[in-house]
Motif scaffolding. Structure first.
Motif: not given
Length: 113
Positions: A55, A59-60, A62-66, A112-113
């Motif tokens: 994790n 985290s570098s 990916y987001s925490a949710a991912q 992705t947004r």
């Protein structure tokens, strides 16, 4: 190791340990519960040595949710194999549909947004 790949590999390995820690004792139901808990705790120690760095590294990129979603999908995949190979419990069509729906939901997290 690549920060996109390392977390996946480490989470797969950590989930193998986690699954054995949580469910491996089910084949030894005559073993006293306190022994099962202590052995499970010892196995989980190694799971943490993989999950926490996975994790942190992940985290570098990916987001925490991912990362959490990845963890859950990997958990289901590892558990499915564990259930069939170790516990000798079959998975039915209902499991397949349920896992597929969870995987479909997980796909939205990576859009992705």
């Amino acid at each position: 190791m690549n920060p996109y790949v390392a977390p996946v590999v480490m989470l797969i390995a950590s989930n193998v340990f986690m699954t054995f820690a949580w469910y491996g004792h089910l084949k030894f139901k005559m073993t006293p519960l306190w022994i099962a808990v202590m052995v499970s705790w010892g196995i989980a120690f190694f799971e943490y040595w993989l999950a926490v760095p996975a994790n942190r590294i992940g985290s570098s990129v990916y987001s925490a949710a991912q990362l959490k979603t990845m963890q859950e999908v990997i958990t289901l995949a590892v558990f499915a194999g564990f259930s069939i190979l170790y516990l000798k419990e079959p998975l039915g069509w209902n499991h397949l549909i349920g896992f597929t729906l969870i995987a479909a939901g997980a796909a939205f997290i990576f859009q992705t947004r």
